[in-house]
Design an enzyme around this catalytic site. Structure first.
Site, mmCIF file in Angstrom:
data_model
loop_
_atom_site.group_PDB
_atom_site.id
_atom_site.type_symbol
_atom_site.label_atom_id
_atom_site.label_comp_id
_atom_site.label_asym_id
_atom_site.label_seq_id
_atom_site.Cartn_x
_atom_site.Cartn_y
_atom_site.Cartn_z
ATOM 1 C CG ASN A 168 -4.352 32.176 41.166
ATOM 2 O OD1 ASN A 168 -3.596 31.209 41.100
ATOM 3 N ND2 ASN A 168 -5.660 32.062 41.031
ATOM 4 C CB CYS A 169 0.976 36.592 40.724
ATOM 5 S SG CYS A 169 1.989 35.429 41.645
ATOM 6 C CG ASP A 170 -4.750 36.049 38.409
ATOM 7 O OD1 ASP A 170 -5.316 36.549 39.398
ATOM 8 O OD2 ASP A 170 -4.955 34.872 38.026
ATOM 9 C CG HIS A 187 2.623 32.300 45.617
ATOM 10 N ND1 HIS A 187 2.152 31.160 45.005
ATOM 11 C CD2 HIS A 187 3.150 31.892 46.798
ATOM 12 C CE1 HIS A 187 2.381 30.110 45.786
ATOM 13 N NE2 HIS A 187 2.988 30.533 46.873
#
EC number: 2.3.1.286
Length: 400
Positions: A168-170, A187
């Site tokens: 996750n990039c959040d 990522h």
């Protein structure tokens, strides 16, 4: 005409014959397909003869049908009934207690409870786009760490989880209080930009999404390094790219953790991307020495057959049951204690207008520095790391 060769007219005639045969084969395939869609009792004697004469086509079409049904079943979400889920959670809790080195792999499914859509689920971005439906998402700056994020942080505090590998990039793992040394964001992270001209790379944690102006193979954010003046770039690894940054990807730690792991817990990941990273699965080890695999996901994953246990349930539901079984309290997320505010580097004078994303703030009523009033409610997905993921599928369709 070359010796032993065909004249131009002969080649054209041969090509016409080939095309005619292909068309006849396609027409026969269509006929057989129409007949197979009928119930056996509704087929005429002539249709029965055609099927008998076309065994190869019947076998091919039936194989196609089975594959379509198989793919459809894989996309369906399945939930274990409450008693079955509770039984499986007890087994998972025992594995967590007894693990000598537990690594957690996380995917988009742990963030859907924070109103961040996944890509492949029934209501995922790609699924909706394939159906021709519009896609929108809540302002990502409004997202907060979920029960699953906070549970993982507590498990790490209790030394039950040694490392977290996330797709996750959040940035929600960072904001949940998980130490950066204990995670690998393979990522990237939407809140981090770096200067690669500095050695070692100089990181800048921000309180806004730094990916507004970036895209595939175009990573400069428009801001510059405070030390050397070099162009800053985001840390996102887009589809089709290979991540080369040390941090926050932290591949070295992810590979080391995987090699030490005796237990791997996969939460909310389809594993369709992670399966392509051989270093995460220790497949060079003999089967008896590979880590035991536990998967929590509503849909099929390509690693299901390797799993010691597959739990069909929502991540938050499973983690609530797991923490209850382990007798651990789940900490509540507090914006006032969000680590991102102490880690963040403020913008310099003149940089306030370098982005138009809504900034995080400790209080929801407090305007973030440099904000331009980005909407708080759901809106069409535009640009940034999440929007680029959406265009991966929309670009396949021709606009007429």
């Amino acid at each position: 005409m070359a010796a032993g060769g065909l004249s131009r007219s002969e080649r054209k005639a041969a090509e016409r014959v080939r095309r005619l045969r292909e068309e006849q084969q396609r027409e026969r395939l269509r006929q057989v397909s129409r007949i197979l869609r009928k119930a056996a009792t509704e087929r005429s004697a002539e249709e029965g003869r055609l099927l008998a004469e076309s065994e190869d086509l019947v076998t091919e079409l039936q194989g196609r049908s089975r594959r379509r049904e198989g793919l459809k079943r894989r996309q369906e979400e399945v939930c274990d009934d409450p008693e079955e889920l509770q039984r499986k959670v007890r087994e998972l809790a025992s594995a967590v207690r007894n693990a000598k080195y537990l690594v957690v792999y996380t995917g988009a499914g742990i963030s859907t409870a924070a109103s961040i859509p996944d890509y492949r689920g029934p209501n995922g971005v790609w699924t909706l786009l394939q159906k021709g439906r519009s896609v929108s998402a809540a302002d990502l700056s409004e997202a907060e760490p979920t029960l699953t994020h906070m549970s993982i942080t507590r498990l790490h505090e209790q030394k039950l989880v040694q490392h977290v590998v996330s797709q996750n990039c959040d940035g929600l793992h960072l904001r949940s209080g998980l130490p950066r040394s204990a995670m690998s964001e393979l990522h990237g992270n939407m809140y981090i930009e770096v200067c690669t001209a500095c050695t070692p790379n100089r990181e800048y944690v921000r309180v806004f999404d730094v990916t507004e102006r970036t895209a595939l193979h175009r990573h400069q954010t428009g801001r510059t390094c405070h030390k050397c003046g070099g162009q800053l770039r985001d840390t996102i690894v887009h589809f089709g790219e290979r991540g080369t940054l040390g941090q926050p990807l932290n591949w070295e730690a992810a590979t080391e953790a995987a090699s030490k792991a005796d237990t791997i817990l996969c939460l909310g990941s389809s594993l369709k991307v992670l399966k392509k990273y051989p270093h995460l699965w220790c497949m060079t080890k003999p089967p008896s020495r590979r880590p035991k695999l536990y998967i929590v996901n509503l849909q099929w994953t390509p690693k299901d057959d390797w799993a010691a246990l597959k739990l069909h349930g929502k991540c938050d539901d499973v983690m609530q049951l797991l923490m209850d079984e382990l007798g651990l309290e789940i900490p509540r997320y507090s914006r006032w204690q969000d680590p991102i505010f102490s880690l963040a580097t403020p913008l310099r004078a003149g940089e306030e207008g370098s982005h138009s994303r809504k900034s995080l703030c400790r209080s929801r009523e407090e305007p973030g520095p440099g904000d331009r009033g980005a909407p708080l409610s759901s809106a069409p997905i535009l640009g940034g790391w999440f929007g680029r993921g959406c265009t991966k599928r929309t670009k396949r369709k021709k606009v007429t």
